[in-house]
Structure formats: C-alpha cells, structure tokens
Design a protein around this motif. Structure first.
Motif, PDB file in Angstrom:
ATOM      1  N   PHE A 118      29.578  63.592  31.381  1.00 26.32           N
ATOM      2  CA  PHE A 118      28.549  64.100  30.475  1.00 26.32           C
ATOM      3  C   PHE A 118      28.351  65.610  30.644  1.00 26.32           C
ATOM      4  CE2 PHE A 118      27.137  59.605  30.294  1.00 26.32           C
ATOM      5  CZ  PHE A 118      27.100  59.456  28.918  1.00 26.32           C
ATOM      6  N   SER A 119      28.983  66.192  31.655  1.00 25.68           N
ATOM      7  CA  SER A 119      28.901  67.648  31.817  1.00 25.68           C
ATOM      8  C   SER A 119      29.530  68.363  30.625  1.00 25.68           C
ATOM      9  CB  SER A 119      29.574  68.095  33.120  1.00 25.68           C
ATOM     10  OG  SER A 119      30.971  67.882  33.062  1.00 25.68           O
ATOM     11  N   ARG A 120      30.361  67.648  29.878  1.00 27.20           N
ATOM     12  CA  ARG A 120      30.919  68.221  28.646  1.00 27.20           C
ATOM     13  C   ARG A 120      29.860  68.312  27.562  1.00 27.20           C
ATOM     14  NH1 ARG A 120      35.532  63.956  27.720  1.00 27.20           N
ATOM     15  NH2 ARG A 120      33.760  62.682  28.292  1.00 27.20           N
TER      16      ARG A 120
ATOM     17  N   ALA B 162      28.018  71.386  21.887  1.00 23.36           N
ATOM     18  CA  ALA B 162      28.140  70.998  23.297  1.00 23.36           C
ATOM     19  C   ALA B 162      28.898  72.079  24.082  1.00 23.36           C
ATOM     20  CB  ALA B 162      28.864  69.673  23.404  1.00 23.36           C
ATOM     21  N   PRO B 163      28.509  72.297  25.309  1.00 26.69           N
ATOM     22  CA  PRO B 163      27.424  71.658  26.024  1.00 26.69           C
ATOM     23  C   PRO B 163      26.064  72.193  25.559  1.00 26.69           C
ATOM     24  CG  PRO B 163      28.515  73.229  27.465  1.00 26.69           C
ATOM     25  CD  PRO B 163      29.272  73.213  26.177  1.00 26.69           C
TER      26      PRO B 163
ATOM     27  N   PHE C 272      33.799  57.579  28.104  1.00 24.36           N
ATOM     28  CA  PHE C 272      34.537  58.822  28.315  1.00 24.36           C
ATOM     29  C   PHE C 272      35.107  59.350  26.999  1.00 24.36           C
ATOM     30  CE2 PHE C 272      38.282  61.318  29.380  1.00 24.36           C
ATOM     31  CZ  PHE C 272      37.758  62.210  30.310  1.00 24.36           C
ATOM     32  N   ILE C 273      35.714  58.469  26.219  1.00 22.27           N
ATOM     33  CA  ILE C 273      36.295  58.879  24.930  1.00 22.27           C
ATOM     34  C   ILE C 273      35.196  59.306  23.964  1.00 22.27           C
ATOM     35  CG2 ILE C 273      37.534  58.036  22.884  1.00 22.27           C
ATOM     36  CD1 ILE C 273      39.283  56.410  24.850  1.00 22.27           C
ATOM     37  N   PHE C 274      34.072  58.593  23.958  1.00 22.93           N
ATOM     38  CA  PHE C 274      32.944  58.978  23.110  1.00 22.93           C
ATOM     39  C   PHE C 274      32.518  60.412  23.423  1.00 22.93           C
ATOM     40  CE2 PHE C 274      28.280  59.354  22.708  1.00 22.93           C
ATOM     41  CZ  PHE C 274      28.163  59.208  21.330  1.00 22.93           C
ATOM     42  N   GLY C 275      32.385  60.723  24.695  1.00 25.79           N
ATOM     43  CA  GLY C 275      32.019  62.086  25.088  1.00 25.79           C
ATOM     44  C   GLY C 275      33.074  63.097  24.687  1.00 25.79           C
TER      45      GLY C 275
ATOM     46  N   ALA D 282      32.531  66.671  22.435  1.00 25.10           N
ATOM     47  CA  ALA D 282      32.500  67.943  23.151  1.00 25.10           C
ATOM     48  C   ALA D 282      33.890  68.472  23.444  1.00 25.10           C
ATOM     49  CB  ALA D 282      31.734  67.767  24.455  1.00 25.10           C
ATOM     50  N   ARG D 283      33.980  69.758  23.304  1.00 25.17           N
ATOM     51  CA  ARG D 283      35.179  70.485  23.718  1.00 25.17           C
ATOM     52  C   ARG D 283      34.677  71.683  24.500  1.00 25.17           C
ATOM     53  NH1 ARG D 283      39.418  68.605  20.509  1.00 25.17           N
ATOM     54  NH2 ARG D 283      38.732  67.671  18.580  1.00 25.17           N
TER      55      ARG D 283
END
Length: 166
Positions: free
Chosen positions: A11-13, A98-99, A142-145, A149-150
């Motif tokens: 989630f840091s992304r 994001a972030p 993980f894929i959802f995040g 975010a990039r």
C-alpha cells in the motif's frame, strides 16, 4: 504472515507518509496470531476464525476509528463513522494521484481489507490445506494496488511481495 505484511506494505504505492502502516498491518497480524493460538489450543475450525475476527475487529476499530469506541470496544456509531469516512475519502478519489495522503477512510478500508485477506489466507493454509488458494487474496490485493498506482515505490513493493511469496 510474511506475505500478509508484504501485501500490506504494498500500500506504500497508494499512500504517502508512514502513518498508515501500523493501522493497516497490526489488525492483520492479530488475525494470524490469534489463529495460531486457536490452532495451538485446538479450537474448532468454526470457533477459532470467529474469535480471531472479533479480536481483529477490536484492534481495527482502536487503530482506525478510536473516536467511536467505549472501553476499547466498538459502539453503535462505529459503522456509521466508517461509512462516513470511507465516503469522504472515496468522494475525491478521482482527483488524487498515488501516492496520496493517507486519509482516514482509505486507511480504515485498507486495514479492513487486510483483516479479510489474513483471515481467508490463514484459514485456507492451515485449516483447509489449500496453500495455493491462501495466496490468491494476497495476489489480488497486490494487483489491485498496482492498477491504481505507479511511481517510485513500485519496485520496492514488487521485491518485497515476491520475496514473501518465496
């Protein structure tokens, strides 16, 4: 447990800063630890997850919605406050890049999602003996995040997640 932590850290992304880490990681760890205790105490496959969920929800509410507790337990206003915060956070979602700042509604939703992921994966791996299914929820989160975010934390997230998959 390592995969749950790696998934939560991915989630840091999505979130800037670090204030979100404890509220997102700890309730999921509470699930794993209470499930381990339930197995050690030989609690049934029905009782242990229910107790783990209750304990994790107490941790979740104290870390994300503490203003709605009484003696550390959720009150009648907890659910409505969660819905209100989530609504406020997701209302401006289209305008965020994001972030983004870790708004309380996003943090509470991410934390609750990780509780569900931890409960499902722990139960699948240890009670259902289906380790592949235990990983699927982590991969999905993980894929959802990754779709949202990039940026500079993509490599960190990918390395930590892949290492935890081991």
């Amino acid at each position: 447990m390592a995969l749950t932590v790696a998934t939560a850290l991915s989630f840091s992304r999505l979130f800037s800063g670090r204030d979100w880490v404890i509220p997102v990681v700890v309730p999921a760890l509470v699930v794993h630890l209470s499930e381990a205790a339930g197995r050690r105490l030989r609690l049934s496959a029905w009782v242990s997850p229910v107790l783990s969920t209750a304990i994790a929800l107490v941790a979740w509410v104290n870390l994300t919605l503490s203003d709605t507790t009484a003696l550390g337990l959720p009150t009648g206003s907890t659910l409505s406050r969660f819905v209100e915060l989530a609504g406020e956070s997701f209302e401006g979602f289209r305008q965020l890049v994001a972030p983004a700042p870790a708004q309380p509604g996003f943090v509470a939703a991410a934390s609750l999602a990780m509780v569900v992921v931890a409960l499902y994966s722990d139960t699948a791996a240890h009670r259902g003996n289906v380790p592949v299914q235990a990983v699927t929820t982590h991969v999905g989160v993980f894929i959802f995040g990754a779709t949202l975010a990039r940026g500079p934390r993509q490599l960190f997230s990918a390395v930590i997640f892949t290492a935890a998959l081991g």
